[in-house]
Scaffold this motif. Structure first.
Motif, short mmCIF file in Angstrom:
data_model
loop_
_atom_site.label_atom_id
_atom_site.label_comp_id
_atom_site.label_asym_id
_atom_site.label_seq_id
_atom_site.Cartn_x
_atom_site.Cartn_y
_atom_site.Cartn_z
N LEU A 34 127.89 10.84 68.48
CA LEU A 34 127.65 9.38 68.97
C LEU A 34 128.42 9.46 70.14
O LEU A 34 129.54 10.31 70.04
CB LEU A 34 127.88 8.37 67.85
N PRO A 35 128.12 9.15 71.16
CA PRO A 35 127.02 8.17 71.23
C PRO A 35 125.73 8.84 71.55
O PRO A 35 125.72 9.91 71.91
CB PRO A 35 127.33 7.24 72.39
N VAL A 36 124.34 8.27 71.23
CA VAL A 36 123.33 8.96 71.53
C VAL A 36 122.20 7.94 72.23
O VAL A 36 122.58 6.75 71.62
CB VAL A 36 122.80 9.44 69.87
N ILE A 37 121.48 8.18 72.88
CA ILE A 37 120.39 7.41 73.24
C ILE A 37 119.20 7.35 72.44
O ILE A 37 118.75 8.60 72.19
CB ILE A 37 119.98 7.79 74.83
N PRO A 38 118.67 6.30 71.71
CA PRO A 38 117.54 6.43 70.84
C PRO A 38 116.39 6.67 71.37
O PRO A 38 116.27 6.53 72.72
CB PRO A 38 117.70 5.24 69.83
N GLY A 39 115.14 6.69 70.64
CA GLY A 39 113.80 6.50 71.02
C GLY A 39 113.19 7.90 71.22
O GLY A 39 113.51 8.89 71.67
N HIS A 40 112.00 8.06 70.28
CA HIS A 40 111.40 9.22 70.18
C HIS A 40 109.84 8.97 70.39
O HIS A 40 108.92 9.77 69.75
CB HIS A 40 111.67 9.79 68.85
N GLN A 41 109.32 8.08 71.03
CA GLN A 41 108.02 7.92 71.65
C GLN A 41 107.96 7.64 73.04
O GLN A 41 107.66 6.57 73.56
CB GLN A 41 107.11 6.76 70.80
N VAL A 42 108.15 8.70 73.66
CA VAL A 42 108.58 8.77 75.19
C VAL A 42 107.32 8.99 76.01
O VAL A 42 106.53 10.08 75.58
CB VAL A 42 109.78 9.45 75.62
N VAL A 43 106.85 8.13 77.12
CA VAL A 43 106.16 8.64 77.90
C VAL A 43 106.45 8.46 79.45
O VAL A 43 107.30 7.56 79.69
CB VAL A 43 104.74 7.67 77.78
N GLY A 44 106.24 9.62 80.27
CA GLY A 44 106.86 9.52 81.59
C GLY A 44 106.26 10.65 82.44
O GLY A 44 105.26 11.17 81.86
N ARG A 45 106.73 10.61 83.53
CA ARG A 45 106.18 11.91 84.63
C ARG A 45 107.29 12.88 85.00
O ARG A 45 108.48 12.48 84.96
CB ARG A 45 105.76 11.13 85.89
N VAL A 46 106.60 14.00 84.83
CA VAL A 46 107.57 15.30 85.09
C VAL A 46 108.11 15.23 86.70
O VAL A 46 107.37 14.91 87.58
CB VAL A 46 106.94 16.51 85.21
N GLN A 47 109.36 15.14 86.49
CA GLN A 47 110.21 15.03 87.76
C GLN A 47 111.00 16.26 88.34
O GLN A 47 111.40 16.38 89.60
CB GLN A 47 111.33 13.93 87.58
N GLY A 48 111.28 17.14 87.39
CA GLY A 48 111.87 18.42 87.70
C GLY A 48 111.70 19.09 86.55
O GLY A 48 111.49 18.98 85.57
N SER A 49 111.89 20.67 86.87
CA SER A 49 111.52 21.72 85.94
C SER A 49 112.94 22.65 85.93
O SER A 49 113.66 23.08 87.24
CB SER A 49 110.45 22.51 86.07
N GLY A 50 113.69 23.05 84.82
CA GLY A 50 114.58 23.95 84.87
C GLY A 50 114.04 25.50 84.99
O GLY A 50 112.88 25.58 84.86
N THR A 51 114.79 26.33 84.87
CA THR A 51 114.28 27.77 84.91
C THR A 51 113.39 28.15 83.92
O THR A 51 113.60 27.90 82.79
CB THR A 51 115.63 28.80 84.87
N GLY A 52 112.48 28.92 84.31
CA GLY A 52 111.41 29.04 83.25
C GLY A 52 110.38 28.11 82.92
O GLY A 52 109.53 28.38 81.99
N ALA A 53 110.55 26.86 83.20
CA ALA A 53 109.54 25.83 82.77
C ALA A 53 108.64 25.83 83.70
O ALA A 53 108.78 25.68 84.80
CB ALA A 53 110.25 24.42 82.54
#
Ligand SMILES: [Zn+2]
Ligand SMILES: [Zn+2]
Length: 347
Positions: free
Chosen positions: A63-82
Motif C-alpha cells: 500500500l498505497p495502491v490504485i484499485p480498478g481492474h476493468q479498464v478501458v482507455g487509449r494507448v498514449q505511449g509504448s515502452g521498448t519492445g511494445a
C-alpha cells in the motif's frame, strides 16, 4: 503536465466505520517499461472485489495502491519492445495482469490458477486513475460497438460471468439459477438468453428492484434468496458475498446438479448459515460445488468477441473518478442496477 489524478487505497478499512476509504491524490503519470503500454484511461468499472481489497479479505501486498481492474482507455505511449498497439488504439485491461508463463497451469491454458498470478488494481496499480501501464500481452482491443463505459464491465463482470457459465457445463433446455443479481449475473442472463435459447433462468435476489430488473431482462421467475424455486434447478451460479445463498442454492439444486460459486472471497457475517447444511437435502444425490478463480486471457477475449457478436450491451451507471467512494458504498449497500463505472475527466 506529468501528474495525474488517482483514487488511492492507503490502508485497510472497516466500511461500517468510514464512507471514504479511497483518498484522492495527485501522482506522477507512470512510464511504460519494456513491453508495456501507457494507457490514457477513459473508464474503469467498479467491482465487488474492490470491497474485498479495501476490507482486507484479499489485501493488496503493498500500500498505497490504485484499485480498478476493468479498464478501458487509449494507448498514449509504448515502452521498448511494445509493438502490438498503435498510439490512439482503444484497449482494455482486466484482472489478469501477469502470470509466470511457465508453470503447469500457464502451459495448460489455465493461467488463471498460476501461483504467481498478479492482479490488476491489487498487486499493481489499476484504473482508478487518469493513466496506467500494462504489459501489452495483457491488453485487449475493444470492439467499436461499445462506448468506453459500456466496455468496462465486460472486462471483469462479463469475462468472469463467461467463465462461470463455461464451468457450469450448461446444456440447452436446462434450468439455470442465478443467486445475486449484480453486474456479472445480469451479463450472464443476457449471454445465456442468446447462446441457449431454451434455458430457463431463475433469479434469487434480496431486493424487489433487482428481482424486477431480472424479470425485465427475461428471467422466468425471480424471488428472494431464501425462496424455493418452483422447479428444481440443473445449475446455479452464486455471485453473492454471503453464505446463506450457498446453502439455499444447494437446496434448490436437482440431483446431479452443480453450483458454481463466482466470488473471490466470502464475507464472515453470516458464516453460521453453514451450520444449517444438511447432508441429505443439500449435498446428497451427487450435487457438486465448484468455485471460479480469476480469469484467463482467453476468457476475456472470447467474451469480448461474444458480447460484440450477440451483442451484449451492459446496463451501466456512471460516476466521476472523484465519486469512486460513493460508487463503492452503493455497491456495499447493494444499491445496484447493472454495473457501476467511473468515467475519467481529462480536462
Ligand atoms: Zn472484478
Ligand atoms: Zn504460471
Amino acid at each position: 503536465m506529468n501528474q495525474m489524478n488517482a483514487m488511492m487505497l492507503v490502508r485497510i478499512h472497516d466500511l461500517n466505520k468510514t464512507e471514504a476509504p479511497l483518498v484522492p491524490q495527485t501522482v506522477p503519470i507512470p512510464t511504460p517499461g519494456d513491453h508495456e503500454i501507457l494507457i490514457r484511461v477513459a473508464a474503469c468499472g467498479v467491482c465487488h472485489t474492490e470491497l474485498d481489497e479495501i476490507e482486507g479479505r484479499t489485501p493488496p501486498p503493498r500500500l498505497p495502491v490504485i484499485p480498478g481492474h476493468q479498464v478501458v482507455g487509449r494507448v498514449q505511449g509504448s515502452g521498448t519492445g511494445a509493438v502490438q498497439f498503435p498510439t490512439g488504439q482503444r484497449v482494455g485491461v482486466a484482472w489478469i495482469n501477469r502470470t509466470c508463463g511457465c508453470c503447469e497451469f500457464c502451459l495448460e491454458e489455465r493461467e488463471n490458477l498460476c501461483p504467481e498470478f498478479v492482479a490488476t488494481g491489487r498487486d499493481v496499480h489499476g484504473g482508478y486513475a487518469q493513466y496506467m501501464t500494462v504489459n501489452e500481452a495483457f491488453a485487449y482491443p475493444i470492439p467499436d460497438r461499445f462506448s468506453d463505459a459500456q466496455a468496462a464491465p465486460l472486462l471483469c463482470a462479463g469475462a468472469i460471468g463467461y467463465r462461470s457459465m463455461v464451468l457450469c457445463n450448461l446444456q440447452d433446455g436446462q434450468r439455470l439459477g442465478l443467486t445475486g443479481f449484480g453486474a456479472s449475473a445480469h451479463l450472464v442472463l443476457k449471454m445465456v438468453k442468446h447462446r441457449f435459447p431454451d434455458v430457463r433462468v431463475y433469479v434469487f435476489a434480496r431486493s424487489a428492484g433487482e428481482q424486477a430488473f431480472a424479470r425485465a431482462l427475461g428471467a422466468v421467475w425471480a424471488g428472494d434468496t431464501k425462496d424455493t424455486a418452483p422447479q428444481p434447478l440443473d445449475r446455479i451460479i452464486d455471485t453473492t458475498p454471503a453464505w446463506t445463498p450457498v446453502v439455499e442454492a444447494l437446496k434448490n439444486l436437482k440431483p446431479g446438479g452443480r453450483l458454481v460459486i463466482n466470488a473471490i472471497r466470502k464475507e464472515v457475517a453470516d458464516r453460521d448459515a453453514l451450520l444449517r447444511l444438511d447432508y441429505s437435502s443439500h449435498l446428497w444425490h451427487e450435487k457438486e460445488i465448484k468455485s471460479v478463480a480469476n480469469v484467463a486471457r482467453s476468457d476475456v477475449s472470447r467474451f469480448l468477441e461474444l458480447a460484440d457478436r450477440i451483442p451484449i450491451i451492459p446496463e451501466v451507471e456512471t460516476f466521476s473518478l472523484e465519486a469512486a467512494n460513493r460508487a463503492l458504498m452503493e455497491l456495499k449497500n447493494r444499491r445496484i442496477r447493472g454495473a457501476k463505472v467511473l468515467v475519467m475527466d481529462h480536462r
